[in-house]
Scaffold this motif. Structure first.
Motif, PDB file in Angstrom:
ATOM      1  N   MET A  50      -0.987 -68.930  59.569  1.00 31.24           N
ATOM      2  CA  MET A  50      -1.891 -68.123  60.170  1.00 31.24           C
ATOM      3  C   MET A  50      -2.378 -67.037  59.144  1.00 31.24           C
ATOM      4  O   MET A  50      -1.401 -66.217  58.588  1.00 31.24           O
ATOM      5  N   LYS A  51      -3.550 -66.955  58.932  1.00 33.35           N
ATOM      6  CA  LYS A  51      -3.933 -65.869  57.889  1.00 33.35           C
ATOM      7  C   LYS A  51      -3.954 -64.682  58.638  1.00 33.35           C
ATOM      8  O   LYS A  51      -4.413 -64.396  59.663  1.00 33.35           O
ATOM      9  N   GLU A  52      -3.632 -63.525  57.754  1.00 31.34           N
ATOM     10  CA  GLU A  52      -3.616 -62.296  58.505  1.00 31.34           C
ATOM     11  C   GLU A  52      -4.428 -61.109  57.623  1.00 31.34           C
ATOM     12  O   GLU A  52      -4.210 -61.120  56.468  1.00 31.34           O
ATOM     13  N   PHE A  53      -4.946 -60.308  58.226  1.00 29.55           N
ATOM     14  CA  PHE A  53      -5.919 -59.396  57.778  1.00 29.55           C
ATOM     15  C   PHE A  53      -5.425 -57.879  58.337  1.00 29.55           C
ATOM     16  O   PHE A  53      -4.883 -57.974  59.455  1.00 29.55           O
ATOM     17  N   PHE A  54      -5.650 -57.082  57.548  1.00 31.05           N
ATOM     18  CA  PHE A  54      -5.166 -55.441  58.065  1.00 31.05           C
ATOM     19  C   PHE A  54      -6.510 -54.767  57.989  1.00 31.05           C
ATOM     20  O   PHE A  54      -7.282 -54.496  57.199  1.00 31.05           O
ATOM     21  N   LEU A  55      -6.703 -53.954  59.019  1.00 31.91           N
ATOM     22  CA  LEU A  55      -7.636 -52.895  59.305  1.00 31.91           C
ATOM     23  C   LEU A  55      -6.961 -51.769  59.479  1.00 31.91           C
ATOM     24  O   LEU A  55      -6.001 -51.071  60.191  1.00 31.91           O
ATOM     25  N   GLY A  56      -7.360 -50.565  58.388  1.00 34.13           N
ATOM     26  CA  GLY A  56      -6.863 -49.317  58.194  1.00 34.13           C
ATOM     27  C   GLY A  56      -8.041 -48.422  58.938  1.00 34.13           C
ATOM     28  O   GLY A  56      -9.080 -48.754  58.753  1.00 34.13           O
ATOM     29  N   CYS A  57      -7.516 -47.739  59.859  1.00 37.99           N
ATOM     30  CA  CYS A  57      -8.403 -46.694  60.547  1.00 37.99           C
ATOM     31  C   CYS A  57      -7.993 -45.225  60.547  1.00 37.99           C
ATOM     32  O   CYS A  57      -6.986 -44.747  60.668  1.00 37.99           O
ATOM     33  N   ASP A  58      -8.842 -44.454  59.542  1.00 31.76           N
ATOM     34  CA  ASP A  58      -8.527 -42.952  59.468  1.00 31.76           C
ATOM     35  C   ASP A  58      -9.397 -42.198  60.427  1.00 31.76           C
ATOM     36  O   ASP A  58     -10.582 -42.242  60.497  1.00 31.76           O
ATOM     37  N   SER A  92     -10.805 -39.076  62.507  1.00 32.41           N
ATOM     38  CA  SER A  92     -11.196 -37.500  62.419  1.00 32.41           C
ATOM     39  C   SER A  92     -11.851 -37.204  63.637  1.00 32.41           C
ATOM     40  O   SER A  92     -12.186 -37.987  64.622  1.00 32.41           O
ATOM     41  N   LYS A  93     -12.311 -35.973  63.676  1.00 30.68           N
ATOM     42  CA  LYS A  93     -13.025 -35.430  64.713  1.00 30.68           C
ATOM     43  C   LYS A  93     -14.367 -35.963  64.776  1.00 30.68           C
ATOM     44  O   LYS A  93     -15.161 -35.653  64.006  1.00 30.68           O
ATOM     45  N   GLY A  94     -14.582 -37.009  66.049  1.00 28.48           N
ATOM     46  CA  GLY A  94     -15.786 -37.380  65.898  1.00 28.48           C
ATOM     47  C   GLY A  94     -16.066 -38.570  65.346  1.00 28.48           C
ATOM     48  O   GLY A  94     -17.126 -39.122  65.846  1.00 28.48           O
ATOM     49  N   TYR A  95     -15.331 -39.083  64.429  1.00 32.35           N
ATOM     50  CA  TYR A  95     -15.464 -40.479  63.847  1.00 32.35           C
ATOM     51  C   TYR A  95     -14.524 -40.878  63.091  1.00 32.35           C
ATOM     52  O   TYR A  95     -13.356 -40.488  63.508  1.00 32.35           O
ATOM     53  N   GLY A  96     -14.592 -42.275  62.962  1.00 27.99           N
ATOM     54  CA  GLY A  96     -13.464 -42.880  62.221  1.00 27.99           C
ATOM     55  C   GLY A  96     -13.849 -43.802  61.017  1.00 27.99           C
ATOM     56  O   GLY A  96     -15.039 -44.199  60.930  1.00 27.99           O
ATOM     57  N   ASP A  97     -13.000 -43.891  59.974  1.00 27.74           N
ATOM     58  CA  ASP A  97     -13.233 -44.764  58.628  1.00 27.74           C
ATOM     59  C   ASP A  97     -12.546 -46.042  58.885  1.00 27.74           C
ATOM     60  O   ASP A  97     -11.411 -45.833  59.093  1.00 27.74           O
ATOM     61  N   PHE A  98     -13.106 -47.228  58.592  1.00 28.85           N
ATOM     62  CA  PHE A  98     -12.291 -48.230  58.593  1.00 28.85           C
ATOM     63  C   PHE A  98     -12.389 -49.069  57.354  1.00 28.85           C
ATOM     64  O   PHE A  98     -13.579 -48.867  56.541  1.00 28.85           O
ATOM     65  N   VAL A  99     -11.523 -49.974  57.216  1.00 32.04           N
ATOM     66  CA  VAL A  99     -11.695 -51.023  56.128  1.00 32.04           C
ATOM     67  C   VAL A  99     -10.774 -52.208  56.468  1.00 32.04           C
ATOM     68  O   VAL A  99      -9.883 -51.701  57.151  1.00 32.04           O
ATOM     69  N   ILE A 100     -11.059 -53.400  55.825  1.00 36.55           N
ATOM     70  CA  ILE A 100     -10.202 -54.560  56.178  1.00 36.55           C
ATOM     71  C   ILE A 100     -10.002 -55.077  54.940  1.00 36.55           C
ATOM     72  O   ILE A 100     -10.884 -55.673  54.063  1.00 36.55           O
TER      73      ILE A 100
END
Length: 169
Positions: A1-9, A11-19
């Motif tokens: 099974m292939k695995e991907f990683f989602l990083g979530c930072d 902050s107040k009122g929003y979030g930044d994401f990357v996969i």
């Protein structure tokens, strides 16, 4: 099974994401969403369409504990996990900070922080605890607040006693 990683930072009122994938290759460029119902739905749609492109893959999402700003996103991830192949982890910011320093990163933006979170999950899988949602988290927070208020009552009472004694011996 292939695995991907989602990083979530979060902050107040929003979030930044990357996969990223297990080789730290960017699969979805960094993006930012508001911490609202609409933002959560947009994230769900993006994750769902990403996993449709990669059938049978699992998404490991990590979110840094940032004093409460992450709770809405974490709850959204738990809801998403009911319908998409996803697991979620709260990650200690101290570990991520030390890991960033070890990688000699000087500039830290929200986008870079999201990537650092995803890379941390790859580099230190034994330190990342993927858990289910804790329904008692809200009660635990309330209990801590009540305990803090009790301590403050004792402190203020002691302070008042000293003031009364010094002004009226």
């Amino acid at each position: 099974m292939k695995e991907f990683f989602l990083g979530c930072d979060a902050s107040k009122g929003y979030g930044d994401f990357v996969i990223i994938d297990a080789k730290k290759k960017t699969m979805v460029e960094s993006f930012q969403l508001d911490d609202t119902y609409t933002g959560h739905n947009c994230l769900y749609q993006q994750l769902e369409s990403f996993l449709k492109l990669h059938p049978g893959a699992r998404l490991s999402a990590g979110i840094e504990s940032t004093g409460g700003y992450e709770n809405n996103w974490y709850s959204a991830f738990v809801r998403f996990g009911a319908s998409i192949n996803m697991r979620i982890a709260h990650i200690n910011p101290v570990g991520i900070g030390h890991d960033s320093k070890a990688e000699r990163q000087r500039n830290i933006t929200d986008k870079i922080s999201a990537r650092n979170i995803a890379e941390y999950m790859i580099r230190h899988p034994k330190k990342v605890n993927f858990a289910t949602d804790n329904p008692m988290i809200g009660l635990k927070r309330q209990w801590r607040h009540i305990s803090l208020l009790d301590k403050q009552i004792v402190q203020l009472s002691n302070h008042l006693e000293i003031l009364v004694y010094t002004s009226n011996p």
